[in-house]
Design a protein around this motif. Sequence first.
Motif, mmCIF file in Angstrom:
data_model
loop_
_atom_site.group_PDB
_atom_site.id
_atom_site.type_symbol
_atom_site.label_atom_id
_atom_site.label_comp_id
_atom_site.label_asym_id
_atom_site.label_seq_id
_atom_site.Cartn_x
_atom_site.Cartn_y
_atom_site.Cartn_z
ATOM 1 N N SER A 23 0.824 -1.214 0.000
ATOM 2 C CA SER A 23 0.000 0.000 0.000
ATOM 3 C C SER A 23 0.856 1.261 0.000
ATOM 4 N N ILE A 24 2.073 1.200 0.569
ATOM 5 C CA ILE A 24 2.927 2.389 0.553
ATOM 6 C C ILE A 24 3.923 2.366 -0.611
ATOM 7 N N LEU A 25 4.127 1.197 -1.200
ATOM 8 C CA LEU A 25 4.995 1.061 -2.376
ATOM 9 C C LEU A 25 4.251 0.254 -3.445
ATOM 10 N N PRO A 26 3.247 0.864 -4.068
ATOM 11 C CA PRO A 26 2.402 0.114 -5.001
ATOM 12 C C PRO A 26 3.106 -0.315 -6.290
ATOM 13 N N GLN A 27 4.188 0.327 -6.645
ATOM 14 C CA GLN A 27 4.890 -0.060 -7.866
ATOM 15 C C GLN A 27 5.921 -1.131 -7.548
ATOM 16 N N GLY A 28 5.405 -2.316 -7.282
ATOM 17 C CA GLY A 28 6.277 -3.420 -6.944
ATOM 18 C C GLY A 28 5.535 -4.734 -7.069
ATOM 19 N N ARG A 29 6.210 -5.793 -6.652
ATOM 20 C CA ARG A 29 5.582 -7.119 -6.669
ATOM 21 C C ARG A 29 6.246 -8.008 -5.635
ATOM 22 N N ARG A 30 5.516 -9.009 -5.264
ATOM 23 C CA ARG A 30 6.021 -9.977 -4.289
ATOM 24 C C ARG A 30 6.923 -10.968 -4.998
ATOM 25 N N TRP A 35 9.112 -7.911 -0.921
ATOM 26 C CA TRP A 35 8.422 -6.999 -1.827
ATOM 27 C C TRP A 35 9.525 -6.250 -2.561
ATOM 28 N N VAL A 36 9.532 -6.392 -3.869
ATOM 29 C CA VAL A 36 10.531 -5.732 -4.705
ATOM 30 C C VAL A 36 9.816 -4.574 -5.387
ATOM 31 N N ALA A 37 10.330 -3.369 -5.171
ATOM 32 C CA ALA A 37 9.616 -2.182 -5.637
ATOM 33 C C ALA A 37 10.573 -1.176 -6.269
ATOM 34 N N LEU A 38 9.979 -0.208 -6.933
ATOM 35 C CA LEU A 38 10.751 0.937 -7.393
ATOM 36 C C LEU A 38 10.969 1.851 -6.198
ATOM 37 N N SER A 43 15.548 8.059 -9.164
ATOM 38 C CA SER A 43 15.087 7.669 -10.502
ATOM 39 C C SER A 43 15.301 6.177 -10.687
ATOM 40 N N ASP A 44 14.363 5.421 -10.201
ATOM 41 C CA ASP A 44 14.433 3.966 -10.264
ATOM 42 C C ASP A 44 13.479 3.519 -11.357
ATOM 43 N N ARG A 45 14.007 2.856 -12.379
ATOM 44 C CA ARG A 45 13.175 2.484 -13.527
ATOM 45 C C ARG A 45 12.910 0.991 -13.645
ATOM 46 N N SER A 46 13.615 0.196 -12.859
ATOM 47 C CA SER A 46 13.368 -1.242 -12.955
ATOM 48 C C SER A 46 13.426 -1.880 -11.568
ATOM 49 N N LEU A 47 12.600 -2.892 -11.412
ATOM 50 C CA LEU A 47 12.554 -3.617 -10.142
ATOM 51 C C LEU A 47 13.840 -4.415 -9.952
ATOM 52 N N GLY A 48 14.226 -4.558 -8.716
ATOM 53 C CA GLY A 48 15.351 -5.433 -8.428
ATOM 54 C C GLY A 48 16.189 -5.030 -7.245
ATOM 55 N N SER A 49 16.566 -3.750 -7.154
ATOM 56 C CA SER A 49 17.520 -3.379 -6.107
ATOM 57 C C SER A 49 16.876 -2.910 -4.811
ATOM 58 N N PHE A 50 15.605 -2.561 -4.823
ATOM 59 C CA PHE A 50 14.934 -2.059 -3.617
ATOM 60 C C PHE A 50 14.001 -3.137 -3.109
ATOM 61 N N ARG A 51 14.320 -3.677 -1.932
ATOM 62 C CA ARG A 51 13.586 -4.847 -1.412
ATOM 63 C C ARG A 51 13.229 -4.678 0.058
ATOM 64 N N TRP A 59 14.704 -3.710 5.206
ATOM 65 C CA TRP A 59 14.667 -3.238 3.821
ATOM 66 C C TRP A 59 16.043 -2.750 3.404
ATOM 67 N N ALA A 60 16.261 -2.727 2.105
ATOM 68 C CA ALA A 60 17.535 -2.245 1.582
ATOM 69 C C ALA A 60 17.372 -1.811 0.137
ATOM 70 N N ASP A 61 18.118 -0.795 -0.208
ATOM 71 C CA ASP A 61 18.276 -0.400 -1.604
ATOM 72 C C ASP A 61 19.713 -0.764 -1.940
ATOM 73 N N PHE A 62 19.881 -1.848 -2.657
ATOM 74 C CA PHE A 62 21.211 -2.360 -2.943
ATOM 75 C C PHE A 62 21.959 -1.496 -3.958
ATOM 76 N N ALA A 63 21.259 -0.590 -4.625
ATOM 77 C CA ALA A 63 21.914 0.327 -5.555
ATOM 78 C C ALA A 63 22.577 1.492 -4.825
ATOM 79 N N THR A 64 22.018 1.875 -3.673
ATOM 80 C CA THR A 64 22.543 3.036 -2.948
ATOM 81 C C THR A 64 23.197 2.686 -1.616
#
Length: 100
Positions: A23-30, A35-38, A43-51, A59-64
């Motif tokens: 509900s707080i990160l709707p642009q994602g999927r289980r 939950w993997v989200a933007l 400027s996050d354009r693809s799922l994968g690094s924010f989990r 939680w972690a953003d593996f890109a940052t």
Amino acid sequence: MHKNIYSDIRRATCMRLSEIVPSILPQGRRMGREWVALNPTRSDRSLGSFRINLTSGAWADFATGDNGGDLVSLASYLYGMSQYEAALYVSRIAGVANDR
């Protein structure tokens, strides 16, 4: 805020993470237990690094390299709130009384 409210919030949200996080990160999927989200803070354009772990709330953003251990720290990060403000916000979402 009373110290125990943080424990109450963590306990209440852990039971409902699979409902609250989307509900707080709707642009994602289980994906399994995560939950993997933007990441809306960059400027996050693809799922994968924010989990977000849907069991523990970690939680972690593996890109940052940004990370945290629960939904309160996630809300603080996403919305630029203090931990106190984030705890109040999360307590409202989780339905935890915060009259202490």
